[in-house]
Design an enzyme around this catalytic site. Structure first.
Site, PDB file in Angstrom:
ATOM      1  CG  ASP A 197      44.101  47.677  34.975  1.00 41.80           C
ATOM      2  OD1 ASP A 197      44.855  48.628  34.749  1.00 41.80           O
ATOM      3  OD2 ASP A 197      44.472  46.642  35.553  1.00 41.80           O
ATOM      4  CD  GLU A 254      45.445  43.021  34.283  1.00 45.88           C
ATOM      5  OE1 GLU A 254      46.273  42.141  34.105  1.00 45.88           O
ATOM      6  OE2 GLU A 254      45.074  43.391  35.411  1.00 45.88           O
ATOM      7  CG  ASN A 255      41.391  43.289  34.596  1.00 49.70           C
ATOM      8  OD1 ASN A 255      42.096  44.264  34.845  1.00 49.70           O
ATOM      9  ND2 ASN A 255      41.592  42.109  35.120  1.00 49.70           N
ATOM     10  CG  ASN A 265      47.970  40.226  36.922  1.00 57.22           C
ATOM     11  OD1 ASN A 265      47.787  41.409  36.638  1.00 57.22           O
ATOM     12  ND2 ASN A 265      47.188  39.573  37.743  1.00 57.22           N
ATOM     13  CG  HIS A 266      44.249  39.038  34.913  1.00 56.97           C
ATOM     14  ND1 HIS A 266      44.234  37.874  35.639  1.00 56.97           N
ATOM     15  CD2 HIS A 266      43.987  40.036  35.796  1.00 56.97           C
ATOM     16  CE1 HIS A 266      43.967  38.150  36.911  1.00 56.97           C
ATOM     17  NE2 HIS A 266      43.817  39.458  37.034  1.00 56.97           N
ATOM     18  CG  HIS A 307      49.784  45.337  35.198  1.00 58.86           C
ATOM     19  ND1 HIS A 307      48.645  46.050  34.936  1.00 58.86           N
ATOM     20  CD2 HIS A 307      49.373  44.180  35.768  1.00 58.86           C
ATOM     21  CE1 HIS A 307      47.591  45.352  35.312  1.00 58.86           C
ATOM     22  NE2 HIS A 307      48.012  44.221  35.828  1.00 58.86           N
ATOM     23  CG  HIS A 362      48.057  44.682  39.407  1.00 60.57           C
ATOM     24  ND1 HIS A 362      47.419  43.593  38.858  1.00 60.57           N
ATOM     25  CD2 HIS A 362      48.373  44.314  40.685  1.00 60.57           C
ATOM     26  CE1 HIS A 362      47.366  42.609  39.757  1.00 60.57           C
ATOM     27  NE2 HIS A 362      47.924  43.031  40.877  1.00 60.57           N
ATOM     28  CG  HIS A 373      41.573  47.087  39.146  1.00 63.02           C
ATOM     29  ND1 HIS A 373      40.605  46.144  38.838  1.00 63.02           N
ATOM     30  CD2 HIS A 373      42.593  46.867  38.284  1.00 63.02           C
ATOM     31  CE1 HIS A 373      41.031  45.375  37.855  1.00 63.02           C
ATOM     32  NE2 HIS A 373      42.249  45.803  37.507  1.00 63.02           N
TER      33      HIS A 373
HETATM   34 FE   LIG Z   1      46.572  43.089  36.918  1.00 62.93          FE
HETATM   35 FE   LIG Z   2      43.705  44.796  36.205  1.00 65.32          FE
END
Ligand SMILES: [Fe+2]
Ligand SMILES: [Fe+2]
Length: 295
Positions: free
Chosen positions: A41, A72-73, A100-101, A182, A207, A209
């Site tokens: 990520d 995603e981030n 999820n983001h 994820h 996910h 991190h």
């Molecule tokens: Fe995530």
């Molecule tokens: Fe993430």
């Protein structure tokens, strides 16, 4: 430029990114040999810059056939925008996975439908923007990329364990498959690794991190790791400024989170592939952002 196409049937008929005709060498020599660099990520601009600054060194050291990143981030710590996604593709990234983001930035919705090389979890609802699988090609090797979301503690409309079968069926003729799971729960990721062992080249977790120390090639030939970690600031709390994260936990009150800028590292894995759908090794890459040259 890598060729890419969506694996989803409803999208496949509409677009194929890149115009280079297939140069697949499958059937001659050892065509499925490849090296995949997967990067965890990207957190904020600092995560993106860390990737871009580490990439030349990693390309020189490992000569990866494919580079896949979880994005995603990447837009300010939450979500992704067309501009940030474009900048990653311009840097030669072959495919982007999400999580999820995915839908934090509204401007990405049409992009998720139109850009084949970016995938959101395949087990989201079909009505949600985007698609869950894609195929990219380099040096005559075709790599299928699948994104899944865990179902424990995360919101995903359908089961990862049933939808993976649909996703694999959509990929068609590929040499390798990389699955980014994820997920929050280690149990779900480990179970998915065993479930897919021998059927895909790699199952990599994202996910949390935080990188885990369990990278290995499973008996059936699938490379596996529970979490790759993040590419971003280790000086924070999974990407957030640590003072803000601590204040939130101490006071139990809402606190505005910002991305930490301290101690950025790239975290990823390098997967060496031998035969079709087979990995020979998985190597963890934990690398600080290169020092800036003195002014
Ligand atoms: Fe995530
Ligand atoms: Fe993430």
């Amino acid at each position: 430029m890598a060729e890419a196409q969506e694996g989803s049937a409803q999208h496949r008929r509409s677009r194929t990114a890149g115009s280079r005709p297939s140069t697949s060498g499958r059937g001659a020599g050892c065509p499925a040999e490849a090296t995949i660099l997967f990067v965890g990520d990207l957190v904020g601009g600092i995560g993106r810059r860390t990737l871009l600054e580490c990439l030349p060194l990693l390309r020189e050291r490992y000569a990866p056939t494919f580079v896949v990143v979880n994005g995603e981030n990447v837009a300010g710590g939450l979500g992704i925008t067309p501009k940030t996604a474009d900048s990653l593709f311009e840097a030669g990234i072959d495919a982007i996975t999400l999580g999820n983001h995915t839908y934090h930035r509204r401007e990405i919705y049409p992009y998720l439908d139109s850009e084949p090389r970016i995938v959101r979890p395949a087990n989201f609802l079909r009505s949600q923007p985007g698609h869950g699988v894609c195929v990219v090609e380099r040096d005559g090797v075709r790599l299928g990329v699948v994104n899944l979301s865990g179902n424990l503690y995360l919101r995903a409309g359908r089961s990862a364990f049933t939808e993976i079968e649909v996703a694999l069926g959509e990929l068609g003729d590929v040499d390798h498959i990389l699955v980014d799971v994820h997920a929050e729960a280690t149990s779900e990721k480990i179970a998915m690794g065993w479930h897919l062992d021998g059927r895909v080249t790699a199952v990599v977790g994202t996910h949390t991190h935080v990188p885990t120390a369990d990278g290995r090639v499973l008996p059936g030939g699938t490379a596996y790791i529970t979490d790759v970690g993040m590419t971003g600031p280790r000086g924070g709390v999974i990407g957030v400024k640590r003072e803000q994260a601590i204040e939130s936990l101490l006071t139990q009150m809402p606190v505005r989170f910002e991305t930490s800028q301290e101690d950025p590292w790239l975290m990823g894995v390098l997967i060496r592939c031998s035969g079709p759908m087979r990995a020979s090794s998985i190597e963890q890459i934990l690398m600080p952002r290169p020092e800036s040259p003195p002014a």
